[in-house]
Design an enzyme around this catalytic site. Structure first.
Site, PDB file in Angstrom:
ATOM      1  CD1 TRP A  35      -0.048  -1.523   3.101  1.00 29.29           C
ATOM      2  CD2 TRP A  35       0.708   0.568   3.258  1.00 29.29           C
ATOM      3  NE1 TRP A  35       0.782  -1.459   4.194  1.00 29.29           N
ATOM      4  CE2 TRP A  35       1.263  -0.183   4.310  1.00 29.29           C
ATOM      5  CE3 TRP A  35       1.027   1.934   3.158  1.00 29.29           C
ATOM      6  CZ2 TRP A  35       2.126   0.374   5.249  1.00 29.29           C
ATOM      7  CZ3 TRP A  35       1.892   2.484   4.087  1.00 29.29           C
ATOM      8  CH2 TRP A  35       2.436   1.707   5.125  1.00 29.29           C
ATOM      9  CG  HIS A  51      -2.636  -2.912  -4.932  1.00 29.34           C
ATOM     10  ND1 HIS A  51      -1.697  -2.673  -3.953  1.00 29.34           N
ATOM     11  CD2 HIS A  51      -2.476  -1.915  -5.850  1.00 29.34           C
ATOM     12  CE1 HIS A  51      -1.009  -1.590  -4.270  1.00 29.34           C
ATOM     13  NE2 HIS A  51      -1.445  -1.124  -5.412  1.00 29.34           N
ATOM     14  CB  ALA A  52      -2.164  -3.397   0.113  1.00 25.57           C
ATOM     15  CB  SER A  53      -7.032  -5.616   1.870  1.00 22.56           C
ATOM     16  OG  SER A  53      -6.833  -6.926   1.402  1.00 22.56           O
ATOM     17  N   GLY A  83       6.846  -6.309   0.053  1.00 23.04           N
ATOM     18  CA  GLY A  83       6.128  -6.302   1.317  1.00 23.04           C
ATOM     19  C   GLY A  83       7.012  -6.743   2.463  1.00 23.04           C
ATOM     20  CB  SER A  84       6.076  -7.928   5.789  1.00 23.33           C
ATOM     21  OG  SER A  84       5.264  -9.069   5.530  1.00 23.33           O
ATOM     22  CD  GLU A 135      11.367  -3.385  -2.169  1.00 26.90           C
ATOM     23  OE1 GLU A 135      11.617  -3.399  -0.927  1.00 26.90           O
ATOM     24  OE2 GLU A 135      10.558  -2.620  -2.687  1.00 26.90           O
ATOM     25  CG  LEU A 136      11.182  -9.434   1.119  1.00 25.23           C
ATOM     26  CD1 LEU A 136      11.630 -10.708   1.797  1.00 25.23           C
ATOM     27  CD2 LEU A 136       9.699  -9.494   0.777  1.00 25.23           C
ATOM     28  CB  CYS A 166      11.325  -0.724   1.539  1.00 24.96           C
ATOM     29  SG  CYS A 166       9.755  -1.605   1.647  1.00 24.96           S
ATOM     30  CD  GLU A 208      11.175  -1.964   7.165  1.00 27.00           C
ATOM     31  OE1 GLU A 208      11.267  -1.236   6.173  1.00 27.00           O
ATOM     32  OE2 GLU A 208      10.680  -3.114   7.132  1.00 27.00           O
TER      33      GLU A 208
END
Length: 455
Positions: A130, A155-157, A206-207, A228-229, A262, A360
């Site tokens: 998001w 996609h993110a909710s 994301g995570s 890609e975290l 990130c 993080e």
């Protein structure tokens, strides 16, 4: 998690969406596979024309799309509009360069003719976050579609309207139906999507947890992934640095996108000889920032995207304080207004075991460390399990070369802000993920690199 637009500045639920049923998902997957069979044969020039049309739409409707982003995840409107413009840039970049990147590459062998050919894989699943709801998608979609793949976006909710708008852009630009589809589904559907034989590869931003979950399924199914975290990027300032430029950039590096990036600078590692002055200027600039309505052009910092993000960030801050960290500014959620507002915060004086050393912090919290010199700076920078980006400031040529060589990261920026650029590959090492997006490397991630040998 509900699929809904919830205004982060007010907490108001503005619109809800029903997730796709299993039957509706099946229809989308079948459409994707059917579209790929035809789309893979579309000439590169036609794909480029459609992608340039998408860039035109993005530029023409930049404010409209920017407002959707701001409404759904809280970034300032000015930064949202800039994000839309960057999406147009990456579309034009791949429209102009994909033919060169994917051209047959000859090789001298014992054959009369031998070369490498790049061919698409098929439907690619994109599990996107998001925080940059347009940019993260377009930096995947532009190269993937130019290579002849088709896209499925999960996609993110909390950004469903962004997801639907992006599908609309590709359709309006002329891409055939089914070439790019949005799937309004929860994260519980990702494993089944990944296991479906029609999905040939996946990319996730994301995570760590989300990346590990996707990679586990992909490993079982033997499918290509790009991850890609997270990151806990160091921002190193040594004695010879231009201090004012470093401090000014440090503020931007930490607070860009309300601190939810990130590749944001998160751990500020400063040489002892200049640490007092850096700290004073850093705190002054943090205190001068205006927090408020992200739609207001005078706002510098908007809300965090969700209440959960605010809660997790504050828990890390309070845990650090309990372990001895000192608060230089900020340090508590704002309770005088609705929404997910967390003030720009600077912590220092960390003890061993503090979250600051390994975790993080995803929000407007800067962690300030003091070191004796470059040896200690590099050791501290590399002590985390992450390795996404690193920014380092020095005017000494020998120090510059050491930082470039020894910092463990997917990108090292000397005297500058870590950023993504279509012309340069983007990605991390260690627990920040693997694979690369953007540049020529990015378009080669989702192709069959086929060896051809002709006697």
């Amino acid at each position: 998690m509900a699929i809904a637009t919830t205004n982060p500045a007010t907490g108001e639920i503005l619109k809800t969406f029903d997730p796709l049923t299993d039957n509706e998902i099946e229809v989308k997957l079948a459409r994707s596979q059917q579209a790929y069979q035809a789309y893979r044969h579309i000439p590169m020039t036609q794909r480029a024309g459609w992608l340039k049309a998408a860039a035109d739409i993005l530029e023409h409707r930049r404010e409209e799309f920017g407002k959707i982003m701001t409404l759904e995840m809280g970034k300032t409107l000015k930064s949202a509009i800039a994000e839309v413009e960057k999406c147009a840039l990456v579309c034009r970049y791949y429209a102009d360069n994909a033919a060169e990147f994917l051209a047959d590459a000859p090789a001298a062998t014992d054959a009369s003719r031998s070369f490498v050919r790049y061919q698409p894989l098929g439907p690619v699943l994109a599990v996107m976050p998001w925080n940059f709801p347009f940019w993260q998608v377009f930096r995947f979609a532009a190269p993937a579609l130019m290579a002849g793949n088709v896209g499925l976006l999960k996609h993110a909710s909390n950004v469903p309207q962004c997801a639907l708008a992006i599908e609309e852009i590709f359709l309006q630009a002329g891409f055939p139906e089914g070439v790019f589809q949005t799937l309004l589904v929860g994260s519980d559907k990702v494993a089944n999507l990944m296991a479906d034989e029609r999905v040939k590869a996946a990319t996730l931003t994301g995570s760590e947890h989300a990346g590990a979950s996707l990679a586990a399924v992909a490993g079982k199914e033997i499918k290509k992934t790009v991850l890609e975290l997270g990151g806990s990027d160091p921002f190193i300032v040594l004695e010879s640095a231009d201090l004012e430029a470093a401090v000014t950039t440090a503020v931007t590096a930490r607070l860009l996108n309300n601190g939810q990036s990130c590749i944001a600078g998160k751990r500020f590692i400063v040489a002892n000889s200049i640490a007092d002055e850096f700290e004073q200027r850093f705190v002054e600039k943090f205190k001068a920032l205006r927090m408020g309505d992200p739609m207001d052009a005078t706002t510098d910092i908007g809300p965090l995207a969700t209440p959960g993000i605010l809660k997790d960030l504050d828990s890390q801050v309070q845990n650090s304080i309990a372990k001895g960290a000192k608060v230089l500014t900020g340090g508590h959620p704002l309770s005088d207004r609705p929404g997910n507002f967390y003030p720009p915060t600077i912590l220092t004086d960390f003890s061993p075991g503090s979250p600051a050393y390994q975790e993080e912090f995803f929000g407007p919290v800067a962690l300030l460390f003091r070191v004796a010199g470059i040896d200690e700076a590099i050791e501290l920078a590399n002590s985390t399990s992450f390795g996404l980006g690193a920014s380092a400031w020095t005017s000494d040529a020998d120090e510059r070369e050491r930082l470039i060589e020894e910092l463990e990261a997917g990108a090292v920026f000397i005297n500058g802000l870590v950023k993504s650029d279509p012309r340069l590959p983007f990605g991390g090492i260690k627990r920040s993920g693997y694979g690369r997006e953007l540049s020529v490397q990015g378009i080669h991630e989702f192709v069959n690199i086929k060896t051809v040998w002709v006697k």
